[in-house]
Design an enzyme around this catalytic site. Structure first.
Site, PDB file in Angstrom:
ATOM      1  N   TYR A  50       0.837  -1.211   0.000  1.00  0.00           N
ATOM      2  CA  TYR A  50       0.000   0.000   0.000  1.00  0.00           C
ATOM      3  C   TYR A  50       0.870   1.257   0.000  1.00  0.00           C
ATOM      4  CZ  TYR A  50      -3.936   2.946   1.652  1.00  0.00           C
ATOM      5  OH  TYR A  50      -4.915   3.911   1.805  1.00  0.00           O
TER       6      TYR A  50
ATOM      7  N   LYS B  12       0.970   4.117  -2.857  1.00  0.00           N
ATOM      8  CA  LYS B  12       0.572   5.491  -2.512  1.00  0.00           C
ATOM      9  C   LYS B  12       1.717   6.475  -2.736  1.00  0.00           C
ATOM     10  CE  LYS B  12      -3.724   4.733  -1.338  1.00  0.00           C
ATOM     11  NZ  LYS B  12      -4.812   5.249  -2.188  1.00  0.00           N
TER      12      LYS B  12
HETATM   13  N1  CAA Z   1       5.048  -2.061  14.797  1.00  0.00           N
HETATM   14  C1  CAA Z   1       6.103  -2.825  15.166  1.00  0.00           C
HETATM   15  N2  CAA Z   1       6.063  -4.167  15.259  1.00  0.00           N
HETATM   16  C2  CAA Z   1       4.887  -4.761  14.987  1.00  0.00           C
HETATM   17  C3  CAA Z   1       3.735  -4.017  14.581  1.00  0.00           C
HETATM   18  C4  CAA Z   1       3.854  -2.621  14.524  1.00  0.00           C
HETATM   19  N3  CAA Z   1       2.827  -1.853  14.179  1.00  0.00           N
HETATM   20  N4  CAA Z   1       2.737  -4.911  14.373  1.00  0.00           N
HETATM   21  C5  CAA Z   1       3.222  -6.145  14.599  1.00  0.00           C
HETATM   22  N5  CAA Z   1       4.509  -6.043  14.990  1.00  0.00           N
HETATM   23  C6  CAA Z   1       5.429  -7.125  15.328  1.00  0.00           C
HETATM   24  C7  CAA Z   1       4.764  -8.225  16.101  1.00  0.00           C
HETATM   25  O1  CAA Z   1       4.797  -7.913  17.454  1.00  0.00           O
HETATM   26  C8  CAA Z   1       5.611  -9.420  15.716  1.00  0.00           C
HETATM   27  O2  CAA Z   1       6.804  -9.366  16.441  1.00  0.00           O
HETATM   28  P1  CAA Z   1       7.610 -10.709  16.772  1.00  0.00           P
HETATM   29  O3  CAA Z   1       7.905 -11.401  15.463  1.00  0.00           O
HETATM   30  O4  CAA Z   1       8.809 -10.212  17.472  1.00  0.00           O
HETATM   31  O5  CAA Z   1       6.681 -11.492  17.643  1.00  0.00           O
HETATM   32  C9  CAA Z   1       5.980  -9.133  14.267  1.00  0.00           C
HETATM   33  O6  CAA Z   1       5.853  -7.725  14.110  1.00  0.00           O
HETATM   34  C10 CAA Z   1       5.138  -9.837  13.238  1.00  0.00           C
HETATM   35  O7  CAA Z   1       3.833  -9.726  13.650  1.00  0.00           O
HETATM   36  P2  CAA Z   1       2.677 -10.377  12.819  1.00  0.00           P
HETATM   37  O8  CAA Z   1       3.078 -10.653  11.423  1.00  0.00           O
HETATM   38  O9  CAA Z   1       2.082 -11.463  13.589  1.00  0.00           O
HETATM   39  O10 CAA Z   1       1.769  -9.131  12.788  1.00  0.00           O
HETATM   40  P3  CAA Z   1       0.231  -9.183  12.961  1.00  0.00           P
HETATM   41  O11 CAA Z   1      -0.346 -10.161  12.015  1.00  0.00           O
HETATM   42  O12 CAA Z   1      -0.086  -9.268  14.396  1.00  0.00           O
HETATM   43  O13 CAA Z   1      -0.140  -7.725  12.479  1.00  0.00           O
HETATM   44  C11 CAA Z   1      -0.690  -6.219  10.771  1.00  0.00           C
HETATM   45  C12 CAA Z   1       0.311  -7.255  11.233  1.00  0.00           C
HETATM   46  C13 CAA Z   1      -2.022  -6.905  10.413  1.00  0.00           C
HETATM   47  C14 CAA Z   1      -0.147  -5.558   9.557  1.00  0.00           C
HETATM   48  C15 CAA Z   1      -0.898  -5.207  11.914  1.00  0.00           C
HETATM   49  O14 CAA Z   1       0.356  -4.683  12.297  1.00  0.00           O
HETATM   50  C16 CAA Z   1      -1.790  -4.050  11.505  1.00  0.00           C
HETATM   51  O15 CAA Z   1      -2.985  -4.167  11.351  1.00  0.00           O
HETATM   52  N6  CAA Z   1      -1.182  -2.878  11.343  1.00  0.00           N
HETATM   53  C17 CAA Z   1      -1.907  -1.680  10.963  1.00  0.00           C
HETATM   54  C18 CAA Z   1      -1.865  -1.540   9.494  1.00  0.00           C
HETATM   55  C19 CAA Z   1      -2.544  -0.236   9.149  1.00  0.00           C
HETATM   56  O16 CAA Z   1      -2.353   0.812   9.749  1.00  0.00           O
HETATM   57  N7  CAA Z   1      -3.348  -0.283   8.096  1.00  0.00           N
HETATM   58  C20 CAA Z   1      -4.055   0.906   7.689  1.00  0.00           C
HETATM   59  C21 CAA Z   1      -5.335   0.477   7.029  1.00  0.00           C
HETATM   60  S1  CAA Z   1      -6.340   1.871   6.651  1.00  0.00           S
HETATM   61  C22 CAA Z   1      -5.537   2.632   5.425  1.00  0.00           C
HETATM   62  O17 CAA Z   1      -4.619   2.148   4.846  1.00  0.00           O
HETATM   63  C23 CAA Z   1      -6.050   3.990   5.062  1.00  0.00           C
HETATM   64  C24 CAA Z   1      -4.952   4.973   5.070  1.00  0.00           C
HETATM   65  O18 CAA Z   1      -4.522   5.390   4.015  1.00  0.00           O
HETATM   66  C25 CAA Z   1      -4.429   5.479   6.358  1.00  0.00           C
END
Ligand code: CAA
Length: 248
Positions: A155, A159
């Site tokens: 994304y 963008k």
């Molecule tokens: N920052 C740092 N570390 C993170 C993190 C973050 N934000 N999220 C997860 N991690 C870490 C986890 O703790 C994990 O660490 P370890 O391997 O040490 O255990 C590692 O990264 C991997 O985690 P996972 O792959 O299991 O991550 P997850 O599946 O739990 O989550 C994700 C991944 C779904 C992307 C989640 O981080 C998320 O939803 N993030 C937000 C994404 C976001 O902001 N999207 C915006 C959508 S709306 C939009 O896009 C409109 C716009 O223009 C603003």
């Protein structure tokens, strides 16, 4: 055909949260508003709902990831309504996930829908805009294209790419009466943002100095301004609307 006081605006991804607010605002501004959709069933319900609220939006199908599909849509709009004077490249999707787990499918789906779409639609409207000596191309990007976001390599790349496109096309058409700009919204209260897990969303909101999500109509007013004659000296710009979440 379109006239200077009844311009035609095409909003891609019209039925989403931002698209809906833009269509309503631009209709109130006096445009002939054309909404693009991909899901026919959703579009029919949406169009009827807006009609009941007093907004008459014309709806046209295209898969914005396909150059041919966009071409068919735009030639239909041109013959049935008139040239597109204002194009809002708004359609977009997310397929979030940590990069080390991201599949090629989720990479390509986001790049083609969010970035290829900008080429696919703009390419079909730009020459008529140049011939007419007026046009507006407004690309809806994101704060996450400006600064990156964990889980959004696809994304953020799309963008950020949108704004590279904006800068170059703005230069190429600056002396033709056509402006090209990017809007980079932050986190706005749309279904897309509400789909982020509540816990993560709350962490994100805590990083926004204004302490809240943006409203869809706040973005729609900026689109309305950029589309207007008042914005005729703004081109190649990337306008942030993010509650102070990313300042630079
Ligand atoms: N920052 C740092 N570390 C993170 C993190 C973050 N934000 N999220 C997860 N991690 C870490 C986890 O703790 C994990 O660490 P370890 O391997 O040490 O255990 C590692 O990264 C991997 O985690 P996972 O792959 O299991 O991550 P997850 O599946 O739990 O989550 C994700 C991944 C779904 C992307 C989640 O981080 C998320 O939803 N993030 C937000 C994404 C976001 O902001 N999207 C915006 C959508 S709306 C939009 O896009 C409109 C716009 O223009 C603003």
């Amino acid at each position: 055909m379109s006239t200077p006081d009844k311009r035609v605006v095409l909003v891609t991804g019209a039925t989403g949260g931002l698209g809906t607010a833009m269509c309503k605002k631009l209709y109130e501004d006096g445009y002939i508003v054309v909404g693009n959709y991909r899901n026919e069933e959703k579009a029919k319900v949406w169009q009827q709902q807006l009609h009941d609220e007093g907004f008459d939006i014309r709806m046209y199908y295209a898969d914005v990831a396909s150059y041919e599909s966009c071409g068919e849509m735009i030639s239909k709009i041109t013959s049935e309504i008139g040239n597109v004077d204002v194009l809002v490249n708004n359609a977009g999707i997310t397929k979030d996930g940590a990069f080390r787990k991201m599949t090629p499918e989720n990479w390509h789906a986001v790049i083609s829908t969010n970035l290829d779409s900008v080429f696919n639609c703009t390419r079909h409207v730009i020459n008529p805009m140049i011939d007419k000596g007026f046009g507006r191309v407004i690309n809806i990007s994101s704060v996450n294209g400006q600064r990156g976001q964990f889980g959004q390599a696809n994304y953020s790349a799309a963008k950020a790419g949108m704004h590279g496109f904006t800068k170059t096309l703005a230069m190429e058409v600056a002396n033709k009466g056509v402006t090209v700009n990017t809007i980079s919204p932050g986190y706005i209260g749309t279904d897309m943002v509400m789909a982020v897990k509540e816990e993560i969303r709350n962490q994100i909101i805590a990083q926004i100095p204004m302490g809240r999500l943006g409203g869809t109509e706040e973005v729609a007013y900026l689109v309305s301004f950029l589309a207007s004659e008042h914005a005729s000296f703004i081109t190649g710009a990337n306008l942030s609307i993010n509650g102070g979440q990313h300042v630079y």
